[in-house]
Design a protein around this motif. Structure first.
Motif, mmCIF file in Angstrom:
data_model
loop_
_atom_site.group_PDB
_atom_site.id
_atom_site.type_symbol
_atom_site.label_atom_id
_atom_site.label_comp_id
_atom_site.label_asym_id
_atom_site.label_seq_id
_atom_site.Cartn_x
_atom_site.Cartn_y
_atom_site.Cartn_z
ATOM 1 N N UNK A 1 -0.602 -15.100 -0.362
ATOM 2 C CA UNK A 1 -0.853 -14.384 0.886
ATOM 3 C C UNK A 1 -0.195 -13.005 0.869
ATOM 4 N N UNK A 2 0.990 -12.900 0.297
ATOM 5 C CA UNK A 2 1.666 -11.607 0.215
ATOM 6 C C UNK A 2 0.893 -10.631 -0.675
ATOM 7 N N UNK A 3 0.348 -11.129 -1.778
ATOM 8 C CA UNK A 3 -0.436 -10.259 -2.661
ATOM 9 C C UNK A 3 -1.663 -9.714 -1.933
ATOM 10 N N UNK A 4 -2.358 -10.601 -1.241
ATOM 11 C CA UNK A 4 -3.548 -10.169 -0.506
ATOM 12 C C UNK A 4 -3.180 -9.195 0.605
ATOM 13 N N UNK A 5 -2.064 -9.459 1.286
ATOM 14 C CA UNK A 5 -1.622 -8.558 2.352
ATOM 15 C C UNK A 5 -1.290 -7.172 1.794
ATOM 16 N N UNK A 6 -0.670 -7.138 0.613
ATOM 17 C CA UNK A 6 -0.314 -5.849 0.012
ATOM 18 C C UNK A 6 -1.554 -5.072 -0.396
ATOM 19 N N UNK A 7 -2.497 -5.729 -1.044
ATOM 20 C CA UNK A 7 -3.702 -5.040 -1.516
ATOM 21 C C UNK A 7 -4.487 -4.477 -0.335
ATOM 22 N N UNK A 8 -4.683 -5.291 0.704
ATOM 23 C CA UNK A 8 -5.438 -4.823 1.863
ATOM 24 C C UNK A 8 -4.727 -3.708 2.609
ATOM 25 N N UNK A 9 -3.412 -3.816 2.728
ATOM 26 C CA UNK A 9 -2.636 -2.793 3.427
ATOM 27 C C UNK A 9 -2.702 -1.469 2.682
ATOM 28 N N UNK A 10 -2.502 -1.499 1.376
ATOM 29 C CA UNK A 10 -2.539 -0.276 0.578
ATOM 30 C C UNK A 10 -3.946 0.314 0.534
ATOM 31 N N UNK A 11 -4.957 -0.545 0.499
ATOM 32 C CA UNK A 11 -6.335 -0.058 0.422
ATOM 33 C C UNK A 11 -6.773 0.604 1.713
ATOM 34 N N UNK A 12 -6.232 0.157 2.852
ATOM 35 C CA UNK A 12 -6.710 0.664 4.143
ATOM 36 C C UNK A 12 -6.004 1.936 4.583
ATOM 37 N N UNK A 13 -5.072 2.430 3.800
ATOM 38 C CA UNK A 13 -4.420 3.715 4.069
ATOM 39 C C UNK A 13 -3.736 3.760 5.428
ATOM 40 N N UNK A 14 -3.171 2.636 5.874
ATOM 41 C CA UNK A 14 -2.363 2.647 7.098
ATOM 42 C C UNK A 14 -0.975 3.176 6.759
ATOM 43 N N UNK A 15 -0.194 3.602 7.763
ATOM 44 C CA UNK A 15 1.148 4.111 7.468
ATOM 45 C C UNK A 15 2.011 3.072 6.763
ATOM 46 N N UNK A 16 2.622 3.477 5.671
ATOM 47 C CA UNK A 16 3.457 2.548 4.899
ATOM 48 C C UNK A 16 4.892 2.602 5.409
ATOM 49 N N UNK A 17 5.032 2.222 6.657
ATOM 50 C CA UNK A 17 6.321 2.143 7.321
ATOM 51 C C UNK A 17 6.430 0.767 7.961
ATOM 52 N N UNK A 18 7.629 0.420 8.399
ATOM 53 C CA UNK A 18 7.817 -0.822 9.129
ATOM 54 C C UNK A 18 7.271 -2.031 8.397
ATOM 55 N N UNK A 19 6.500 -2.830 9.117
ATOM 56 C CA UNK A 19 5.983 -4.068 8.533
ATOM 57 C C UNK A 19 5.025 -3.800 7.375
ATOM 58 N N UNK A 20 4.289 -2.717 7.446
ATOM 59 C CA UNK A 20 3.381 -2.408 6.336
ATOM 60 C C UNK A 20 4.166 -2.153 5.051
ATOM 61 N N UNK A 21 5.293 -1.480 5.155
ATOM 62 C CA UNK A 21 6.133 -1.236 3.977
ATOM 63 C C UNK A 21 6.670 -2.544 3.410
#
Length: 795
Positions: free
Chosen positions: A234-254
């Motif tokens: 689940x963490x791998x999928x969350x990382x790939x989707x988060x990085x792919x969607x270009x949301x701010x890489x701060x807080x929970x996204x980081x």
């Protein structure tokens, strides 16, 4: 003046608008020294943290060491408790659940995440990914039908649904409960659903509103079972989707991106490992760049070109052989996507150029036959080229497309302001999707442009580079680069640090990559020598003159090659520290150094090529505008073609011609001076031997017109200017007569002494002057060449 293809050519894939960025350097921070001491970090790292508003040791530790205890309580999300309750009922009652996803990387990873979590939690789970062309954006009627056909009593959406009132009302009327998980901006009213989990809701109290769709899905999974928080898959999928969607890489996204990348490099899912392999990414060393530019585009390619199901199955499979097969298929689709994208760009660029010339603030492009799947990428490339928000549409009876925006301009807000002309739309500040009727396109384009003007977009149309500070040459080391990597992963809100590096001397320079769009250059700063690379920055070579110092805006990175790690600069922009100016013209001295400048200019359909003869222009691209300079009169009107760059391939006929050329070119344009082509001297200044050869080829007593005579000249002398001069010489020597039906050539009655022929004497004087000028052109400084006649600079 002779002209080859006198009409302005269509833009090709390499033409560009040179938008010089404004460099802004962060001010010095009074807390940086204290932070370095308190946190036990280097002064440079402390400066970079202060630039990110991190000024005390505790904040620094949290930022540099992301962990799950930095995640917020899932109970703070709106409607999450009703969602958990309804999912619990479904499990207790043995209901089937359908996860309705989206076709981009965020939606695919979110779907895979919930399918894996639900099945592990004990739910019978199905999935549906809408088809980009057949179903369009958002919650689809097809997905609702599939859920009902499968006998599902509950549907959970990911990365979509918050704006789909009609579809959610339809689902409710047919007895299908829906839980919406989304992160897009809701409309003025919320649609009906069992639960609407979205941190972007106006009534949300969730502390972090910037989660990607996969981040919201992850939070729902953790709400079902806290053990899912540390699940590697689940963490791998969350990382790939988060990085792919270009949301701010701060807080929970980081946190999700960091921990997910660690899991991915430690024990990757079979599908992600196979995808990294076909993309030639380093096993065990994947970073945010690999995800954003290699893995995510291949996941997206499935939905862009065909059905996205292959991409989802790749993320769900635990079978290595199946993963290899599916990854190979995605690689094929990505190659196909690139070809389709390039074909659209060829058509889109001239349209964008025309609107740019009309000073349209938002470029709205449409062709019925364009492939819907790649419109978002094309919009992003048009934006990058012209630095204008871009809306790119396709279709006939119904127009569908994507929009991309520059920093500071809310494209979702702009589209919303013009929404009376639309059927549907959705998205966020940087990107959006929309649908409209063809008849409404002109009104929509006009209204969104008016909105942009009123919103003050003109102040945003200069690219901004925010530089962390000056980086002296002695810090261009592996140790410094390693220190900077502690800020990874980089992305929106935590951009990779860019520095201003002054006093750089360029060394070896080349254009690299299959499309020759990347600039590679060896640089020397103080005592450090290293390589730099500018991806998609081939045009920056125009600002470089061999041997002249430059300033560079660049990031310092680690480059690994054959087991050796070394520092490398990734250049973003270049400023030349000098400027050869002549009455508003910018001169670039390329004499004696054709590569790679000639190659880069040759790929730009908006360059006007100049030389003395057709022969010197023979190797210029057939699609280019090329003109042969006359030795006498220069008509400035012929240069008014709207191009910004001119390339002079050789020394003009004389200093006078050179001066007249400089005076004729439009102010504000750039002239690149080469010495790589050489028109043979005989083309305009024959010696006595050449004169005899030419005269011997001319028929006697047969009237010939000018065009027929030109064909008879030797190949190396087939220039109209030479023929005019020869006819003058032959006429004065009594060897030719001009009649109404053409020129007639006679055999000489007696030996002709050419020294008695004024036109020949003058031609030989011009020949000597020309050869002397050629030598001067190759060796003298531009300041001397461009000085007014009879003047030179003081020594």
């Amino acid at each position: 003046m002779q002209s080859k293809n006198p009409k302005r050519p269509a833009l090709n894939g390499r033409a560009f608008i040179d938008r010089r960025a404004e460099w802004t350097v962060y001010p010095e921070h009074k807390y940086a020294d204290k932070l370095a001491k308190d946190a036990g970090i280097s002064p440079l790292l402390a400066l970079l943290l202060c630039n990110r508003s991190i000024t005390d040791a505790n904040q620094a530790e949290h930022f540099l060491t992301p962990s799950l205890d930095q995640m917020h309580n899932w109970q703070l999300l709106p409607d999450v408790e009703p969602a958990v309750k309804r999912l619990g009922q479904a499990r207790d009652n043995g209901e089937s659940v359908l996860v309705h996803g989206d076709y981009d990387a965020d939606g695919l990873t979110a779907t895979a995440l919930l399918v894996r979590a639900f099945r592990c939690w004990g739910l019978e789970t199905h999935y549906h990914i809408p088809h980009r062309v057949d179903d369009g954006y958002g919650l689809s009627a097809t997905g609702i039908e599939r859920a009902l056909e499968l006998g599902c009593g509950l549907m959970v959406t990911v990365d979509c649904g918050i704006s789909d009132h009609q579809q959610l009302e339809s689902a409710a009327s047919r007895g299908l409960d829906v839980i919406v998980t989304d992160h897009h901006i809701p409309g003025q009213s919320l649609p009906p659903a069992v639960a609407l989990i979205n941190p972007a809701r106006e009534d949300s109290n969730y502390p972090f509103g910037e989660l990607a769709g996969v981040g919201v899905a992850y939070k729902l999974a953790v709400a079902l079972d806290s053990g899912f928080a540390t699940d590697d898959a689940l963490l791998q999928l969350a990382a790939v989707g988060t990085l792919a969607d270009m949301v701010p890489l701060l807080g929970e996204n980081r946190v999700l991106a960091t921990l997910g990348l660690e899991a991915l490099n430690r024990h990757p899912l079979p599908g992600l490992a196979a995808l990294a392999k076909v993309a030639a990414c380093p096993a065990g060393g994947l970073d945010e760049m690999n995800i954003s530019f290699y893995l995510a585009p291949r996941l997206n390619a499935a939905g862009r070109m065909e059905s996205p199901t292959d991409a989802l199955e790749l993320l769900l499979t635990d079978d290595g052989q199946q993963a290899d097969s599916l990854a190979g298929r995605l690689q094929e689709l990505n190659n196909q996507r690139q070809k389709v994208e390039e074909s659209i760009m060829v058509e889109a660029l001239p349209m964008a150029q025309e609107q740019f010339g009309q000073n349209r603030r938002v470029l709205v492009l449409h062709q019925p036959h364009w492939h819907q799947g790649v419109l978002g990428i094309v919009a992003a490339r048009i934006l990058h080229r012209f630095y204008r928000p871009a809306v790119v549409l396709c279709g006939e009876s119904e127009l569908t497309g994507s929009a991309r925006s520059i920093p500071g301009f809310d494209i979702h807000g702009a589209i919303s302001a013009a929404s009376r002309w639309l059927e549907r739309f959705g998205g966020h500040e940087a990107a959006a999707g929309l649908t409209l009727c063809p008849n409404n396109l002109p009104d929509f384009a006009r209204e969104i442009d008016s909105y942009a003007c009123a919103a003050g977009i003109d102040s945003m149309l200069v690219p901004q580079l925010h530089l962390e500070g000056q980086l002296p040459g002695h810090l261009l080391t592996t140790e410094t680069a390693r220190e900077i990597t502690r800020l990874q992963p980089f992305g929106q809100g935590n951009a990779e640090p860019l520095f201003s590096i002054s006093g750089i001397t360029p060394g070896e320079i080349s254009l690299v990559g299959s499309s020759r769009r990347h600039l590679r250059m060896q640089v020397c700063a103080e005592d450090k020598r290293l390589w730099s690379i500018g991806f998609g920055k081939a045009n920056l070579v125009r600002r470089i003159v061999a041997g002249r110092e430059i300033n560079m805006a660049a990031s310092l990175q680690l480059n690994s090659w054959n087991g050796r790690v070394s520092p490398q600069l990734r250049m973003e922009d270049i400023r030349d520290q000098w400027a050869e100016e002549y009455n508003g013209l910018s001169l670039r001295d390329r004499r004696g150094a054709a590569a790679p400048w000639l190659e880069e200019l040759a790929g730009d359909g908006q360059v006007l090529w100049l030389a003395n003869s057709r022969q010197a222009l023979a190797d210029v691209n057939d699609a280019a505008t090329a003109m042969a300079l006359p030795p006498d009169n220069i008509n400035g009107n012929v240069y008014n073609l709207g191009v910004g760059d001119y390339a002079l391939l050789e020394a003009p006929w004389s200093p006078e011609v050179f001066s007249r050329l400089l005076a004729a070119l439009p102010r504000g344009s750039t002239l690149h001076l080469f010495s790589c082509a050489t028109t043979p001297t005989v083309a305009a200044f024959p010696d006595l031997g050449a004169l005899r050869v030419i005269y011997g080829r001319l028929p006697r007593q047969t009237p010939l017109v000018h065009a027929e005579l030109l064909e008879l000249l030797p190949e190396l002398a087939g220039e109209a200017v030479l023929l005019d001069r020869l006819l003058r010489v032959f006429q004065q020597a009594g060897l030719a007569r001009k009649q109404k039906d053409g020129w007639i050539f006679d055999n000489p009655g007696s030996k002709v002494d050419m020294e008695d022929v004024p036109a020949w004497v003058e031609l030989q004087r011009q020949r000597r002057d020309y050869l002397d000028w050629l030598e001067r052109y190759k060796t003298e400084e531009l300041s001397v060449l461009t000085a007014p006649q009879g003047q030179t600079e003081e020594v």
